[in-house]
Design a protein around this motif. Structure first.
Motif, PDB file in Angstrom:
ATOM      1  N   ALA A   1       0.852  -1.213  -0.132  1.00 28.61           N
ATOM      2  CA  ALA A   1      -0.016  -0.158  -0.041  1.00 28.61           C
ATOM      3  C   ALA A   1       0.946   1.258  -0.032  1.00 28.61           C
ATOM      4  CB  ALA A   1      -0.764   0.153   1.439  1.00 28.61           C
ATOM      5  N   ALA A   2       1.835   1.161   0.522  1.00 28.38           N
ATOM      6  CA  ALA A   2       3.104   2.392   0.719  1.00 28.38           C
ATOM      7  C   ALA A   2       3.314   2.855  -0.682  1.00 28.38           C
ATOM      8  CB  ALA A   2       4.055   2.171   1.642  1.00 28.38           C
TER       9      ALA A   2
ATOM     10  N   ARG B   1     -13.267  -7.061   5.572  1.00 33.98           N
ATOM     11  CA  ARG B   1     -13.720  -5.576   5.626  1.00 33.98           C
ATOM     12  C   ARG B   1     -13.058  -4.456   5.155  1.00 33.98           C
ATOM     13  NH1 ARG B   1     -17.429  -5.584  10.012  1.00 33.98           N
ATOM     14  NH2 ARG B   1     -16.826  -3.476  10.410  1.00 33.98           N
ATOM     15  N   GLY B   2     -12.221  -4.231   3.830  1.00 29.81           N
ATOM     16  CA  GLY B   2     -11.651  -3.555   3.119  1.00 29.81           C
ATOM     17  C   GLY B   2     -10.217  -3.470   3.547  1.00 29.81           C
ATOM     18  N   HIS B   3      -9.967  -4.051   4.647  1.00 31.26           N
ATOM     19  CA  HIS B   3      -8.538  -3.834   4.963  1.00 31.26           C
ATOM     20  C   HIS B   3      -7.519  -4.490   3.992  1.00 31.26           C
ATOM     21  CE1 HIS B   3      -9.621  -1.661   8.511  1.00 31.26           C
ATOM     22  NE2 HIS B   3     -10.555  -2.477   8.702  1.00 31.26           N
ATOM     23  N   CYS B   4      -6.216  -4.330   4.238  1.00 32.50           N
ATOM     24  CA  CYS B   4      -5.272  -4.971   3.458  1.00 32.50           C
ATOM     25  C   CYS B   4      -4.142  -5.901   4.228  1.00 32.50           C
ATOM     26  CB  CYS B   4      -4.447  -4.172   2.462  1.00 32.50           C
ATOM     27  SG  CYS B   4      -3.438  -2.770   3.380  1.00 32.50           S
TER      28      CYS B   4
ATOM     29  N   ALA C   1      -6.247  -4.721   9.660  1.00 32.38           N
ATOM     30  CA  ALA C   1      -5.700  -3.138   9.750  1.00 32.38           C
ATOM     31  C   ALA C   1      -5.416  -3.032   8.473  1.00 32.38           C
ATOM     32  CB  ALA C   1      -4.446  -3.288  10.598  1.00 32.38           C
ATOM     33  N   ASP C   2      -4.921  -1.681   8.016  1.00 28.28           N
ATOM     34  CA  ASP C   2      -4.350  -1.295   6.938  1.00 28.28           C
ATOM     35  C   ASP C   2      -3.017  -0.984   6.881  1.00 28.28           C
ATOM     36  OD1 ASP C   2      -7.119  -1.069   5.381  1.00 28.28           O
ATOM     37  OD2 ASP C   2      -7.439   0.648   6.273  1.00 28.28           O
ATOM     38  N   ASP C   3      -2.261  -1.300   8.013  1.00 29.85           N
ATOM     39  CA  ASP C   3      -0.894  -1.117   8.197  1.00 29.85           C
ATOM     40  C   ASP C   3      -0.316  -2.262   8.773  1.00 29.85           C
ATOM     41  OD1 ASP C   3       1.555   0.788   8.292  1.00 29.85           O
ATOM     42  OD2 ASP C   3       0.999   0.160  10.623  1.00 29.85           O
ATOM     43  N   ALA C   4       0.572  -2.851   8.540  1.00 30.34           N
ATOM     44  CA  ALA C   4       0.966  -4.262   8.987  1.00 30.34           C
ATOM     45  C   ALA C   4       1.677  -3.905  10.405  1.00 30.34           C
ATOM     46  CB  ALA C   4       2.230  -4.879   8.108  1.00 30.34           C
TER      47      ALA C   4
END
Length: 168
Positions: free
Chosen positions: A57-58, A102-105, A156-159
């Motif tokens: 994502a980053a 839920r749309g998280h990566c 989450a969206d951040d590992a």
């Protein structure tokens, strides 16, 4: 051909296993097949986690093409105590669904096997669902699947947010 990983870990009576790998990144276009099986005997104990990150994502990369096949399983004295399986293509509704990612990566499963006081589950939930974690965009639930098996799911969206919560 898909990238494959198949691991079987056995822990004998009296043993302790810590399975704490770095998050696995599923790159766009990847075809991944991962299986991790744990077999514990007698009073063996363990803590562990598995964390998947869809894309980078980053760097603006999302997991838009490819497939993910993952199976995690735990046997206690030969009896299946827990199994978690994901079989989805990159465009599968599982990743957007409120019943899935839920749309998280980022998705992480965290577990502990061994004697634990009844209060531990409540303490774990408090840490995972606290205001600090919610401000990081973390969604988490925890349950006791058996007297000696605690399990949590983190999205989450951040590992780093997921792994920080898992370490606590």
């Amino acid at each position: 051909a898909p990238a494959r990983s198949n691991s079987l870990l056995r822990v004998a009576t009296g043993g302790l296993l810590e399975w704490l790998p770095h998050p696995a990144i599923v790159y766009d276009g990847a075809r991944v097949e991962q299986q991790v099986s744990f077999e514990l005997s007698g009073n063996a104990r363990m803590i562990g986690w598995e964390c998947l990150v869809l894309g980078r994502a980053a760097m603006g990369e999302r997991f838009r093409r490819g497939s993910l096949r993952q199976r995690l399983s735990l046997r206690l004295d030969g009896k299946l105590a827990w199994v978690e399986q994901t079989r989805a293509d990159a465009d599968d509704r599982l990743f957007a669904s409120p019943l899935g990612w839920r749309g998280h990566c980022v998705s992480a499963s965290v577990w502990a096997v061994g004697p634990a006081p009844q209060s531990l589950l409540g303490e774990w939930r408090e840490i995972l669902q606290g205001s600090e974690r919610r401000s990081e965009g973390l969604e988490a639930v925890a349950t006791r699947l058996a007297p000696d098996l605690l399990l949590a799911r983190l999205l989450a969206d951040d590992a780093e947010a997921a792994m920080s919560a898992a370490r606590e």
